[in-house]
Structures are given as structure tokens and as C-alpha cells.
Scaffold this motif. Structure first.
Motif, PDB file in Angstrom:
ATOM      1  N   GLY A 182       0.805  -1.216   0.000  1.00 41.94           N
ATOM      2  CA  GLY A 182       0.000   0.000   0.000  1.00 41.94           C
ATOM      3  C   GLY A 182       0.839   1.268   0.000  1.00 41.94           C
ATOM      4  N   HIS A 183       2.155   1.127   0.031  1.00 37.63           N
ATOM      5  CA  HIS A 183       3.078   2.275   0.039  1.00 37.63           C
ATOM      6  C   HIS A 183       3.386   2.682  -1.400  1.00 37.63           C
ATOM      7  CE1 HIS A 183       4.571   0.922   4.277  1.00 37.63           C
ATOM      8  NE2 HIS A 183       3.305   1.292   4.244  1.00 37.63           N
ATOM      9  N   VAL A 184       2.410   3.260  -2.047  1.00 37.99           N
ATOM     10  CA  VAL A 184       2.483   3.547  -3.480  1.00 37.99           C
ATOM     11  C   VAL A 184       3.237   4.827  -3.787  1.00 37.99           C
ATOM     12  CG1 VAL A 184       0.357   2.289  -3.977  1.00 37.99           C
ATOM     13  CG2 VAL A 184       0.254   4.731  -3.486  1.00 37.99           C
ATOM     14  N   GLN A 185       3.654   4.921  -5.038  1.00 33.16           N
ATOM     15  CA  GLN A 185       4.316   6.120  -5.537  1.00 33.16           C
ATOM     16  C   GLN A 185       3.504   6.676  -6.701  1.00 33.16           C
ATOM     17  OE1 GLN A 185       8.155   4.562  -6.596  1.00 33.16           O
ATOM     18  NE2 GLN A 185       8.963   4.853  -4.535  1.00 33.16           N
ATOM     19  N   ALA A 186       3.054   7.921  -6.545  1.00 30.94           N
ATOM     20  CA  ALA A 186       2.418   8.648  -7.643  1.00 30.94           C
ATOM     21  C   ALA A 186       3.525   9.435  -8.326  1.00 30.94           C
ATOM     22  CB  ALA A 186       1.338   9.579  -7.117  1.00 30.94           C
ATOM     23  N   VAL A 187       3.832   9.093  -9.549  1.00 25.96           N
ATOM     24  CA  VAL A 187       4.975   9.668 -10.257  1.00 25.96           C
ATOM     25  C   VAL A 187       4.583  11.006 -10.868  1.00 25.96           C
ATOM     26  CG1 VAL A 187       6.657   9.310 -12.106  1.00 25.96           C
ATOM     27  CG2 VAL A 187       5.892   7.370 -10.708  1.00 25.96           C
ATOM     28  N   ARG A 188       5.295  12.034 -10.467  1.00 23.71           N
ATOM     29  CA  ARG A 188       5.069  13.381 -11.022  1.00 23.71           C
ATOM     30  C   ARG A 188       5.878  13.623 -12.281  1.00 23.71           C
ATOM     31  NH1 ARG A 188       5.041  18.224  -6.660  1.00 23.71           N
ATOM     32  NH2 ARG A 188       3.798  17.262  -4.996  1.00 23.71           N
ATOM     33  N   VAL A 226      17.574   7.061 -14.693  1.00 23.30           N
ATOM     34  CA  VAL A 226      16.378   7.891 -14.756  1.00 23.30           C
ATOM     35  C   VAL A 226      16.089   8.399 -13.353  1.00 23.30           C
ATOM     36  CG1 VAL A 226      15.371   6.817 -16.796  1.00 23.30           C
ATOM     37  CG2 VAL A 226      14.825   5.906 -14.543  1.00 23.30           C
ATOM     38  N   LEU A 227      15.534   9.595 -13.284  1.00 22.91           N
ATOM     39  CA  LEU A 227      15.153  10.217 -12.019  1.00 22.91           C
ATOM     40  C   LEU A 227      13.638  10.320 -11.984  1.00 22.91           C
ATOM     41  CD1 LEU A 227      15.774  11.791  -9.383  1.00 22.91           C
ATOM     42  CD2 LEU A 227      15.866  13.861 -10.799  1.00 22.91           C
ATOM     43  N   LEU A 228      13.049   9.705 -10.974  1.00 27.51           N
ATOM     44  CA  LEU A 228      11.608   9.792 -10.777  1.00 27.51           C
ATOM     45  C   LEU A 228      11.351  10.701  -9.587  1.00 27.51           C
ATOM     46  CD1 LEU A 228      12.159   6.875 -12.051  1.00 27.51           C
ATOM     47  CD2 LEU A 228       9.860   6.372 -11.268  1.00 27.51           C
ATOM     48  N   ARG A 229      10.495  11.684  -9.775  1.00 28.57           N
ATOM     49  CA  ARG A 229      10.046  12.532  -8.669  1.00 28.57           C
ATOM     50  C   ARG A 229       8.632  12.073  -8.362  1.00 28.57           C
ATOM     51  NH1 ARG A 229      12.253  16.964  -7.007  1.00 28.57           N
ATOM     52  NH2 ARG A 229      10.371  18.214  -7.136  1.00 28.57           N
ATOM     53  N   VAL A 230       8.412  11.682  -7.092  1.00 29.96           N
ATOM     54  CA  VAL A 230       7.161  11.018  -6.727  1.00 29.96           C
ATOM     55  C   VAL A 230       6.522  11.634  -5.492  1.00 29.96           C
ATOM     56  CG1 VAL A 230       8.060   8.835  -7.643  1.00 29.96           C
ATOM     57  CG2 VAL A 230       8.188   9.267  -5.186  1.00 29.96           C
ATOM     58  N   ASP A 231       5.225  11.384  -5.365  1.00 27.14           N
ATOM     59  CA  ASP A 231       4.515  11.585  -4.103  1.00 27.14           C
ATOM     60  C   ASP A 231       4.419  10.198  -3.488  1.00 27.14           C
ATOM     61  OD1 ASP A 231       4.038  14.371  -4.397  1.00 27.14           O
ATOM     62  OD2 ASP A 231       2.383  13.926  -5.766  1.00 27.14           O
ATOM     63  N   GLN A 232       5.134  10.004  -2.393  1.00 22.92           N
ATOM     64  CA  GLN A 232       5.221   8.709  -1.735  1.00 22.92           C
ATOM     65  C   GLN A 232       4.151   8.593  -0.661  1.00 22.92           C
ATOM     66  OE1 GLN A 232       7.599   6.028  -2.200  1.00 22.92           O
ATOM     67  NE2 GLN A 232       6.146   5.006  -0.854  1.00 22.92           N
ATOM     68  N   THR A 233       3.396   7.506  -0.683  1.00 26.14           N
ATOM     69  CA  THR A 233       2.446   7.190   0.382  1.00 26.14           C
ATOM     70  C   THR A 233       3.076   6.116   1.243  1.00 26.14           C
ATOM     71  OG1 THR A 233       0.556   7.706  -1.016  1.00 26.14           O
ATOM     72  CG2 THR A 233       0.139   6.313   0.899  1.00 26.14           C
ATOM     73  N   GLY A 234       3.289   6.402   2.523  1.00 27.82           N
ATOM     74  CA  GLY A 234       3.920   5.427   3.414  1.00 27.82           C
ATOM     75  C   GLY A 234       5.415   5.366   3.196  1.00 27.82           C
TER      76      GLY A 234
END
Length: 117
Positions: A72-78, A89-97
Motif C-alpha cells: 500500500g506504500h504507493v508512488q504517484a509519479v510526477r 532515470v530520475l523519478l520525482r514522486v509523491d510517496q504514500t507510506g
């Protein structure tokens, strides 16, 4: 298994390891904290770009995995960027958990080897 195919223009910019992987550095989009480093194959990158969820390739399991699918610790990739050499590659994310499988915010919360004075 993913049905997503990486755009040939993007695939052509990547410099992969011998086993077809590219390093992925994952950064919190708000705090700028580096959360983790993982590996991606072309299909994982394609799925990440298509779904805006962090998808990676596990070298130990030999398969792709979606971050947070079981925890459930998902990453919404911006955003996703390719470095100048095409090998990261560089991923900028909104991390849940927690981002780390050990339950910590960052995989780099383990030990500091050098610190500012």
C-alpha cells in the motif's frame, strides 16, 4: 505482466546494463529527499510512464513489481527524467507510506558515512 511498450525514441536514449536494466533514482517531489534506488527494464519504464505509478524490475526475483502493490506504500509519479548519459532515470514522486522495504521513509536512513560539520 505489462502490455506497455516503451516508445522507441525513449528506448534509443537509454544506456542499459548487460542485463537490459537502467538505474532509477526515486526522489520525493516535495522534500527532495532521495527515497530509493531501483532498476527498471524497458517494460517497467513504459508502464511507469503510462500509469504514473512506480514500476521497477527486481533482479533477485527476475520480474517487474509495482511499488506498493502489496504494502500500500504507493508512488504517484510526477515526473521522469533521463540523465545526460542515458544510464539513469530520475523519478520525482509523491510517496504514500514508507519507501523502503524495511519500513523507513528512505532506503538511505540506515547509516550516514559522512556529515557536514
Amino acid at each position: 505482466m505489462s502490455d506497455h511498450v516503451l516508445d522507441p525514441a525513449i528506448a534509443g536514449r537509454l544506456s542499459r546494463t548487460d542485463d537490459g536494466l537502467v538505474a532509477a533514482v526515486v526522489q520525493d517531489a516535495t522534500s527532495n529527499r532521495v527515497l530509493m534506488m531501483a532498476w527498471m527494464d524497458d517494460a517497467a519504464l513504459a508502464e511507469t510512464l503510462a500509469t504514473r505509478r512506480g514500476v521497477y524490475f527486481s533482479r533477485s526475483r527476475g520480474q517487474r513489481w509495482v511499488k506498493g502493490e502489496t504494502s500500500g506504500h504507493v508512488q504517484a509519479v510526477r515526473s521522469v527524467e533521463i540523465d545526460c548519459d542515458g544510464d539513469t532515470v530520475l523519478l520525482r514522486v509523491d510517496q504514500t507510506g514508507a519507501a523502503c522495504h524495511n519500513g523507513t521513509t528512505s532506503c538511505f536512513d540506515t547509516a550516514t558515512l559522512l556529515r557536514e560539520d
